[in-house]
Scaffold this motif. Sequence first.
Motif, PDB file in Angstrom:
ATOM      1  N   MET A  80      14.894  -1.667  -1.668  1.00  0.00           N
ATOM      2  CA  MET A  80      14.014  -1.396  -0.535  1.00  0.00           C
ATOM      3  C   MET A  80      13.629   0.074  -0.469  1.00  0.00           C
ATOM      4  N   VAL A  81      14.603   0.955  -0.666  1.00  0.00           N
ATOM      5  CA  VAL A  81      14.311   2.392  -0.603  1.00  0.00           C
ATOM      6  C   VAL A  81      13.297   2.785  -1.671  1.00  0.00           C
ATOM      7  N   MET A  82      13.484   2.293  -2.891  1.00  0.00           N
ATOM      8  CA  MET A  82      12.568   2.657  -3.971  1.00  0.00           C
ATOM      9  C   MET A  82      11.172   2.080  -3.726  1.00  0.00           C
ATOM     10  N   ALA A  83      11.096   0.836  -3.270  1.00  0.00           N
ATOM     11  CA  ALA A  83       9.791   0.214  -3.022  1.00  0.00           C
ATOM     12  C   ALA A  83       9.033   0.956  -1.920  1.00  0.00           C
ATOM     13  N   LEU A  84       9.710   1.263  -0.831  1.00  0.00           N
ATOM     14  CA  LEU A  84       9.049   1.959   0.269  1.00  0.00           C
ATOM     15  C   LEU A  84       8.676   3.391  -0.120  1.00  0.00           C
ATOM     16  N   ALA A  85       9.542   4.040  -0.900  1.00  0.00           N
ATOM     17  CA  ALA A  85       9.253   5.411  -1.318  1.00  0.00           C
ATOM     18  C   ALA A  85       8.001   5.468  -2.195  1.00  0.00           C
ATOM     19  N   VAL A  86       7.891   4.538  -3.150  1.00  0.00           N
ATOM     20  CA  VAL A  86       6.726   4.519  -4.036  1.00  0.00           C
ATOM     21  C   VAL A  86       5.467   4.156  -3.253  1.00  0.00           C
ATOM     22  N   SER A  87       5.582   3.207  -2.335  1.00  0.00           N
ATOM     23  CA  SER A  87       4.428   2.840  -1.512  1.00  0.00           C
ATOM     24  C   SER A  87       3.965   4.026  -0.682  1.00  0.00           C
ATOM     25  N   ALA A  88       4.921   4.759  -0.076  1.00  0.00           N
ATOM     26  CA  ALA A  88       4.565   5.940   0.710  1.00  0.00           C
ATOM     27  C   ALA A  88       3.910   7.005  -0.166  1.00  0.00           C
ATOM     28  N   LEU A  89       4.409   7.157  -1.400  1.00  0.00           N
ATOM     29  CA  LEU A  89       3.826   8.130  -2.322  1.00  0.00           C
ATOM     30  C   LEU A  89       2.391   7.774  -2.672  1.00  0.00           C
ATOM     31  N   VAL A  90       2.160   6.510  -3.015  1.00  0.00           N
ATOM     32  CA  VAL A  90       0.812   6.075  -3.389  1.00  0.00           C
ATOM     33  C   VAL A  90      -0.156   6.234  -2.219  1.00  0.00           C
ATOM     34  N   LEU A  91       0.261   5.777  -1.034  1.00  0.00           N
ATOM     35  CA  LEU A  91      -0.620   5.871   0.134  1.00  0.00           C
ATOM     36  C   LEU A  91      -0.832   7.318   0.549  1.00  0.00           C
ATOM     37  N   GLY A  92       0.216   8.146   0.397  1.00  0.00           N
ATOM     38  CA  GLY A  92       0.068   9.557   0.731  1.00  0.00           C
ATOM     39  C   GLY A  92      -0.921  10.259  -0.179  1.00  0.00           C
ATOM     40  N   ILE A  93      -0.833   9.997  -1.469  1.00  0.00           N
ATOM     41  CA  ILE A  93      -1.782  10.590  -2.421  1.00  0.00           C
ATOM     42  C   ILE A  93      -3.201  10.097  -2.131  1.00  0.00           C
ATOM     43  N   ALA A  94      -3.322   8.791  -1.872  1.00  0.00           N
ATOM     44  CA  ALA A  94      -4.648   8.227  -1.606  1.00  0.00           C
ATOM     45  C   ALA A  94      -5.265   8.829  -0.355  1.00  0.00           C
TER      46      ALA A  94
ATOM     47  N   VAL B 229      -6.195  -9.267  -5.851  1.00  0.00           N
ATOM     48  CA  VAL B 229      -5.060  -8.368  -5.674  1.00  0.00           C
ATOM     49  C   VAL B 229      -3.953  -9.090  -4.915  1.00  0.00           C
ATOM     50  N   SER B 230      -2.758  -8.531  -4.963  1.00  0.00           N
ATOM     51  CA  SER B 230      -1.596  -9.133  -4.311  1.00  0.00           C
ATOM     52  C   SER B 230      -0.771  -8.023  -3.695  1.00  0.00           C
ATOM     53  N   PRO B 231       0.289  -8.364  -2.969  1.00  0.00           N
ATOM     54  CA  PRO B 231       1.129  -7.320  -2.365  1.00  0.00           C
ATOM     55  C   PRO B 231       1.743  -6.368  -3.374  1.00  0.00           C
ATOM     56  N   PHE B 232       1.825  -6.786  -4.639  1.00  0.00           N
ATOM     57  CA  PHE B 232       2.480  -5.954  -5.648  1.00  0.00           C
ATOM     58  C   PHE B 232       1.505  -5.046  -6.401  1.00  0.00           C
ATOM     59  N   THR B 233       0.236  -5.021  -5.955  1.00  0.00           N
ATOM     60  CA  THR B 233      -0.777  -4.254  -6.662  1.00  0.00           C
ATOM     61  C   THR B 233      -0.461  -2.766  -6.691  1.00  0.00           C
ATOM     62  N   LEU B 234       0.165  -2.236  -5.640  1.00  0.00           N
ATOM     63  CA  LEU B 234       0.442  -0.804  -5.562  1.00  0.00           C
ATOM     64  C   LEU B 234       1.767  -0.418  -6.194  1.00  0.00           C
ATOM     65  N   GLY B 235       2.376  -1.337  -6.936  1.00  0.00           N
ATOM     66  CA  GLY B 235       3.612  -1.006  -7.637  1.00  0.00           C
ATOM     67  C   GLY B 235       4.877  -1.310  -6.875  1.00  0.00           C
ATOM     68  N   VAL B 236       4.794  -2.100  -5.806  1.00  0.00           N
ATOM     69  CA  VAL B 236       5.970  -2.405  -4.978  1.00  0.00           C
ATOM     70  C   VAL B 236       7.026  -3.149  -5.780  1.00  0.00           C
ATOM     71  N   SER B 237       6.595  -4.194  -6.498  1.00  0.00           N
ATOM     72  CA  SER B 237       7.548  -5.043  -7.208  1.00  0.00           C
ATOM     73  C   SER B 237       8.304  -4.298  -8.305  1.00  0.00           C
ATOM     74  N   PRO B 238       7.625  -3.625  -9.245  1.00  0.00           N
ATOM     75  CA  PRO B 238       8.381  -2.922 -10.290  1.00  0.00           C
ATOM     76  C   PRO B 238       9.224  -1.772  -9.740  1.00  0.00           C
ATOM     77  N   ALA B 239       8.771  -1.135  -8.654  1.00  0.00           N
ATOM     78  CA  ALA B 239       9.576  -0.070  -8.046  1.00  0.00           C
ATOM     79  C   ALA B 239      10.856  -0.643  -7.456  1.00  0.00           C
ATOM     80  N   ALA B 240      10.753  -1.774  -6.775  1.00  0.00           N
ATOM     81  CA  ALA B 240      11.942  -2.417  -6.226  1.00  0.00           C
ATOM     82  C   ALA B 240      12.878  -2.868  -7.340  1.00  0.00           C
ATOM     83  N   ALA B 241      12.311  -3.383  -8.428  1.00  0.00           N
ATOM     84  CA  ALA B 241      13.137  -3.807  -9.558  1.00  0.00           C
ATOM     85  C   ALA B 241      13.890  -2.621 -10.151  1.00  0.00           C
TER      86      ALA B 241
END
Length: 367
Positions: free
Chosen positions: A157-171, A120-132
């Motif tokens: 940055m806003v999109m990447a952090l928002a998606v990361s927060a969403l994934v971690l919140g659901i988990a 796995v890498s830092p982009f596993t939770l969707g950080v990279s495509p969300a930032a893109a």
Amino acid sequence: MTTTLQRPAPTPDATSGSTGEEISRRRELRKLVVLAVGLVVSLAALVVSVTIGTAGVGIGDVLRSVQVSILGGTISADFASSYAVITQLRMPRVLLAFAAGAALSVSGVLMQGLLRNPLVSPFTLGVSPAAAFGAALVITLAGTNQLPAWATIAGAMVMALAVSALVLGIATARRMAVATLLLLGIAMTQIFEALTSALQFTANENTLQAIIRWTFGSVNDASWNDVLIVGIVTLVAIPVTLLFSKDLNAIAFAGDDAARSFGVNVGPVRIGLIALSVSLAAVVVSFCGIIGFVGLVGPHIARLAIGADHRHLLPFAALSGGLLLLVADAVGRTVIAPAVVPVGIVVAFIGGPVFIYLILTRRNTLK
């Protein structure tokens, strides 16, 4: 006449406490030496990287520029041009590349240890495509208007952090297992890649070019403000991760149940460190675009050199990731000079074969 029998002198036992302590001390000393060598090599690589480019500057010019910048002094007319190239173009570029590589590599160590998966890498939770998608959305909405430099960075940055927060919140709310968390990240990756492709499909030629240029991943337009932000985030994150290095060792090597028996509060530690990991990746992606594989390859290089103990692995992974991105940028500047190949493309050429190798040898890279 009596004879006195003497017992033979005790031989060192590998299992005895004193011998074990000596072996442990030697291992610690060896790892400290490896860290020191890595630091020296990194400093030398930074200086040499500043000299690479079409404008002919040498190591002496770099050292002189650093001296003038720190201690002050008079810049002669014949040195003014070289000084400007070094301090305004080359130094921000190499420092941003090193800081970004260090952040991604530390982020990769955290993800691989917490999820107990070396692939796995830092982009596993969707950080990279969300930032893109965030950057592409800002570029598309701006249209023909000239964007300020911070707008694309903020969108990513806003999109990447928002998606990361969403994934971690659901988990957290659903108490998902690690495997389910990874699957959720893959789903997010597919969704945001599709959204970005939709924006590219509807964009005009100029907008499409701007989106693609950002997604390549580059340090071409590095500024001292970029270096300051990414550098501070990285320098603050590394000591924080070291505070939890023993907890990370317990989770990575023993598993959740055993880590709890050692007194580790597994849930909050995992969520907190994953949040730190994706934040590091989000900051780098926001300033440099998408640079893959550093967070995957950097930690494995560090493990080969210094072992899997996170007390030493985390700082050395920062050095190995920084060096990896620094070398990739140097290759990109020289392979088809004077044209510059974006560092994201060079890293992909390096990381792709390494990733295939790791998949084929996965059984031997779990620890």
